[in-house]
Design a protein around this motif. Structure first.
Motif, PDB file in Angstrom:
ATOM      1  N   PRO A 130       0.802  -1.237   0.000  1.00  0.00           N
ATOM      2  CA  PRO A 130       0.000   0.000   0.000  1.00  0.00           C
ATOM      3  C   PRO A 130       0.830   1.280   0.000  1.00  0.00           C
ATOM      4  O   PRO A 130       0.330   2.351  -0.357  1.00  0.00           O
ATOM      5  N   SER A 131       2.107   1.203   0.415  1.00  0.00           N
ATOM      6  CA  SER A 131       2.941   2.412   0.444  1.00  0.00           C
ATOM      7  C   SER A 131       3.202   2.960  -0.955  1.00  0.00           C
ATOM      8  O   SER A 131       3.584   4.122  -1.117  1.00  0.00           O
ATOM      9  N   ALA A 132       3.001   2.138  -1.988  1.00  0.00           N
ATOM     10  CA  ALA A 132       3.197   2.610  -3.366  1.00  0.00           C
ATOM     11  C   ALA A 132       2.267   3.780  -3.669  1.00  0.00           C
ATOM     12  O   ALA A 132       2.637   4.716  -4.386  1.00  0.00           O
ATOM     13  N   ARG A 133       1.071   3.743  -3.127  1.00  0.00           N
ATOM     14  CA  ARG A 133       0.121   4.841  -3.357  1.00  0.00           C
ATOM     15  C   ARG A 133       0.603   6.132  -2.699  1.00  0.00           C
ATOM     16  O   ARG A 133       0.425   7.223  -3.242  1.00  0.00           O
ATOM     17  N   LEU A 134       1.208   6.009  -1.516  1.00  0.00           N
ATOM     18  CA  LEU A 134       1.717   7.197  -0.826  1.00  0.00           C
ATOM     19  C   LEU A 134       2.848   7.834  -1.621  1.00  0.00           C
ATOM     20  O   LEU A 134       2.908   9.062  -1.764  1.00  0.00           O
ATOM     21  N   TYR A 135       3.769   7.008  -2.147  1.00  0.00           N
ATOM     22  CA  TYR A 135       4.854   7.550  -2.963  1.00  0.00           C
ATOM     23  C   TYR A 135       4.300   8.213  -4.230  1.00  0.00           C
ATOM     24  O   TYR A 135       4.797   9.256  -4.670  1.00  0.00           O
ATOM     25  N   ALA A 136       3.285   7.613  -4.814  1.00  0.00           N
ATOM     26  CA  ALA A 136       2.695   8.183  -6.036  1.00  0.00           C
ATOM     27  C   ALA A 136       2.063   9.544  -5.750  1.00  0.00           C
ATOM     28  O   ALA A 136       2.127  10.456  -6.578  1.00  0.00           O
ATOM     29  N   LEU A 137       1.492   9.717  -4.552  1.00  0.00           N
ATOM     30  CA  LEU A 137       0.842  10.986  -4.203  1.00  0.00           C
ATOM     31  C   LEU A 137       1.846  12.128  -4.107  1.00  0.00           C
ATOM     32  O   LEU A 137       1.495  13.285  -4.359  1.00  0.00           O
ATOM     33  N   VAL A 138       3.096  11.830  -3.742  1.00  0.00           N
ATOM     34  CA  VAL A 138       4.111  12.875  -3.624  1.00  0.00           C
ATOM     35  C   VAL A 138       4.993  12.951  -4.870  1.00  0.00           C
ATOM     36  O   VAL A 138       6.054  13.567  -4.853  1.00  0.00           O
ATOM     37  N   GLY A 139       4.554  12.327  -5.944  1.00  0.00           N
ATOM     38  CA  GLY A 139       5.287  12.426  -7.200  1.00  0.00           C
ATOM     39  C   GLY A 139       6.489  11.520  -7.313  1.00  0.00           C
ATOM     40  O   GLY A 139       7.397  11.795  -8.099  1.00  0.00           O
TER      41      GLY A 139
END
Length: 208
Positions: free
Chosen positions: A100-109
């Motif tokens: 799920p951390s992949a989504r967090l990284y995607a949110l910050v570019g």
């Protein structure tokens, strides 16, 4: 006795009270001015040395009201910066451990390859069996690294569907290896009990 009566060479005089005699010389007219000048110079020499430190400062250069940042806060900032830098550099490993951390990284570019990127599933098959009176669903297959660099192998997610494509059951399958070099192959196998009326099995990388 006036200076004019003494003369340039001086003269011998005698005290009228005690009878003592001595040679009296003319006192220079500028003696008073020179005496005052000497007194002024002595006064100047006796003046205390001025303090050249900044007003309100101290020997360490800290100004009035100035505050030094505590060493503890500096160390804390360094630790936080190290954690942030480590999270950026090792984000692929973090995503592998917690998809799920992949989504967090995607949110910050800072997008990260999704779980299973560069990997392919091959030879996936399922089979119903009965062993010791218990119904089992056997699922097996291979994972191939089809990319040009080493890849982490995530866990697999198995989901059974009924004849109407409705999910019945899901579980996790551990691969035989957690990392593959280019061209390497890992296998997986699972025996799930009580599969129900499963008509189909879907296999995917966990976190996709």
């Amino acid at each position: 006795m006036g200076a004019a009566s003494v003369g340039p060479e001086g003269r011998k005089v005698r005290c009228a009270k005690c009878g003592h005699t001595w040679q009296q010389y003319r006192v220079p007219e500028r003696a008073g001015a020179e005496t005052r000048m000497m007194d002024d110079e002595a006064t100047e020499l006796r003046m205390p040395t001025r303090d050249t430190r900044p007003i309100g400062g101290d020997a360490r250069g800290r100004g009035r009201g100035g505050r030094r940042l505590p060493v503890g806060w500096i160390a804390f900032g360094v630790v936080v910066a190290g954690i942030v830098a480590g999270g950026l550099l090792a984000r692929a490993a973090i995503v592998d451990a917690w998809p799920p951390s992949a989504r967090l990284y995607a949110l910050v570019g800072l997008p990260v390859d999704p779980p299973g990127a560069g990997l392919k599933l091959q030879g996936v098959r399922s089979e119903h069996r009965v062993e010791n009176g218990a119904a089992l669903l056997i699922v097996e297959g291979r994972i191939v690294n089809d990319s040009d660099r080493e890849r982490a192998v995530p866990k697999l997610r198995a989901v059974t569907l009924d004849a109407e494509k409705k999910p019945l059951k899901s579980w996790t399958i551990e691969p035989s290896q957690t990392g593959l070099l280019p061209g390497e192959v890992a296998i997986f196998q699972s025996a799930e009990s009580d599969p129900g009326a499963a008509a189909e099995v879907m296999i995917s990388f966990e976190g996709e």
